[in-house]
Design a protein around this motif. Structure first.
Motif, mmCIF file in Angstrom:
data_model
loop_
_atom_site.group_PDB
_atom_site.id
_atom_site.type_symbol
_atom_site.label_atom_id
_atom_site.label_comp_id
_atom_site.label_asym_id
_atom_site.label_seq_id
_atom_site.Cartn_x
_atom_site.Cartn_y
_atom_site.Cartn_z
ATOM 1 N N ARG A 31 -3.120 0.083 2.884
ATOM 2 C CA ARG A 31 -2.395 1.321 2.585
ATOM 3 C C ARG A 31 -1.067 0.962 1.928
ATOM 4 N NH1 ARG A 31 -5.240 2.489 7.244
ATOM 5 N NH2 ARG A 31 -6.316 4.481 7.204
ATOM 6 N N ALA A 32 -0.586 1.865 1.068
ATOM 7 C CA ALA A 32 0.697 1.660 0.399
ATOM 8 C C ALA A 32 1.227 3.015 -0.049
ATOM 9 C CB ALA A 32 0.533 0.731 -0.796
ATOM 10 N N VAL A 33 2.504 3.033 -0.453
ATOM 11 C CA VAL A 33 3.163 4.254 -0.913
ATOM 12 C C VAL A 33 3.686 4.023 -2.326
ATOM 13 C CG1 VAL A 33 5.088 5.830 -0.478
ATOM 14 C CG2 VAL A 33 3.774 4.922 1.434
ATOM 15 N N VAL A 34 3.525 5.022 -3.194
ATOM 16 C CA VAL A 34 3.973 4.935 -4.580
ATOM 17 C C VAL A 34 5.499 4.990 -4.632
ATOM 18 C CG1 VAL A 34 3.841 6.018 -6.859
ATOM 19 C CG2 VAL A 34 1.862 6.093 -5.335
ATOM 20 N N ASP A 35 6.123 4.084 -5.415
ATOM 21 C CA ASP A 35 7.578 4.085 -5.536
ATOM 22 C C ASP A 35 8.034 5.045 -6.627
ATOM 23 O OD1 ASP A 35 7.419 2.799 -8.035
ATOM 24 O OD2 ASP A 35 8.116 0.869 -7.286
ATOM 25 N N GLU A 36 9.347 5.119 -6.876
ATOM 26 C CA GLU A 36 9.911 6.083 -7.826
ATOM 27 C C GLU A 36 9.488 5.835 -9.276
ATOM 28 O OE1 GLU A 36 12.490 2.635 -7.232
ATOM 29 O OE2 GLU A 36 11.803 4.133 -5.808
ATOM 30 N N ARG A 37 9.001 4.653 -9.584
ATOM 31 C CA ARG A 37 8.560 4.334 -10.942
ATOM 32 C C ARG A 37 7.036 4.444 -11.118
ATOM 33 N NH1 ARG A 37 12.670 -0.092 -10.602
ATOM 34 N NH2 ARG A 37 14.435 0.708 -11.784
ATOM 35 N N GLY A 38 6.337 4.844 -10.058
ATOM 36 C CA GLY A 38 4.886 4.969 -10.128
ATOM 37 C C GLY A 38 4.145 3.696 -9.768
ATOM 38 N N ASN A 39 4.877 2.698 -9.283
ATOM 39 C CA ASN A 39 4.257 1.421 -8.909
ATOM 40 C C ASN A 39 3.805 1.439 -7.456
ATOM 41 O OD1 ASN A 39 4.845 0.111 -11.427
ATOM 42 N ND2 ASN A 39 6.967 0.011 -10.763
ATOM 43 N N VAL A 40 2.724 0.743 -7.206
ATOM 44 C CA VAL A 40 2.219 0.583 -5.842
ATOM 45 C C VAL A 40 1.599 -0.803 -5.738
ATOM 46 C CG1 VAL A 40 -0.026 1.636 -6.335
ATOM 47 C CG2 VAL A 40 0.835 1.666 -4.020
ATOM 48 N N ALA A 41 1.744 -1.430 -4.570
ATOM 49 C CA ALA A 41 1.171 -2.758 -4.350
ATOM 50 C C ALA A 41 0.445 -2.764 -3.008
ATOM 51 C CB ALA A 41 2.259 -3.818 -4.369
ATOM 52 N N PHE A 42 -0.791 -3.232 -3.036
ATOM 53 C CA PHE A 42 -1.597 -3.360 -1.827
ATOM 54 C C PHE A 42 -1.690 -4.834 -1.457
ATOM 55 C CE2 PHE A 42 -3.368 0.443 -3.881
ATOM 56 C CZ PHE A 42 -3.315 1.337 -2.833
ATOM 57 N N ASN A 43 -1.480 -5.148 -0.198
ATOM 58 C CA ASN A 43 -1.670 -6.510 0.296
ATOM 59 C C ASN A 43 -2.988 -6.553 1.063
ATOM 60 O OD1 ASN A 43 0.827 -7.622 -0.615
ATOM 61 N ND2 ASN A 43 1.814 -6.417 0.960
ATOM 62 N N THR A 44 -3.869 -7.449 0.633
ATOM 63 C CA THR A 44 -5.184 -7.553 1.250
ATOM 64 C C THR A 44 -5.716 -8.978 1.121
ATOM 65 O OG1 THR A 44 -7.373 -6.537 1.347
ATOM 66 C CG2 THR A 44 -6.427 -6.848 -0.832
ATOM 67 N N ARG A 45 -6.782 -9.258 1.807
ATOM 68 C CA ARG A 45 -7.404 -10.587 1.714
ATOM 69 C C ARG A 45 -8.167 -10.709 0.409
ATOM 70 N NH1 ARG A 45 -10.213 -10.104 7.422
ATOM 71 N NH2 ARG A 45 -11.421 -8.797 6.048
ATOM 72 N N PRO A 46 -8.184 -11.899 -0.183
ATOM 73 C CA PRO A 46 -8.952 -12.089 -1.410
ATOM 74 C C PRO A 46 -10.456 -12.042 -1.130
ATOM 75 C CG PRO A 46 -7.932 -14.146 -0.722
ATOM 76 C CD PRO A 46 -7.468 -13.097 0.232
ATOM 77 N N GLY A 47 -11.213 -11.663 -2.139
ATOM 78 C CA GLY A 47 -12.666 -11.623 -2.019
ATOM 79 C C GLY A 47 -13.276 -10.885 -3.192
#
Length: 63
Positions: A31-47
């Motif tokens: 889960r993540a929240v969109v910032d004021e510039r429209g960017n979002v980053a999800f941290n997850t395991r690779p696969g």
């Protein structure tokens, strides 16, 4: 692993503060929240999996 997205609406409206979910096989894995510039980053395991993104409507107001 970090997955970064930039969201832009055709209407020009801001998505700031929108809660998003990263899904794998229809289930939320991050889960993540969109910032004021429209960017979002999800941290997850690779696969090697198929992913989708949706707005987490469970915490949005429905007045």
């Amino acid at each position: 692993m970090t997955i970064k997205l930039k969201l832009e609406l055709a209407s020009g409206q801001s998505m700031k503060g929108a809660p998003l979910e990263l899904l794998s096989k229809g289930l939320p894995i991050a889960r993540a929240v969109v910032d004021e510039r429209g960017n979002v980053a999800f941290n997850t395991r690779p696969g090697a999996i198929e992913l989708a993104v949706r707005v987490d409507r469970s915490i949005l107001r429905t007045d």
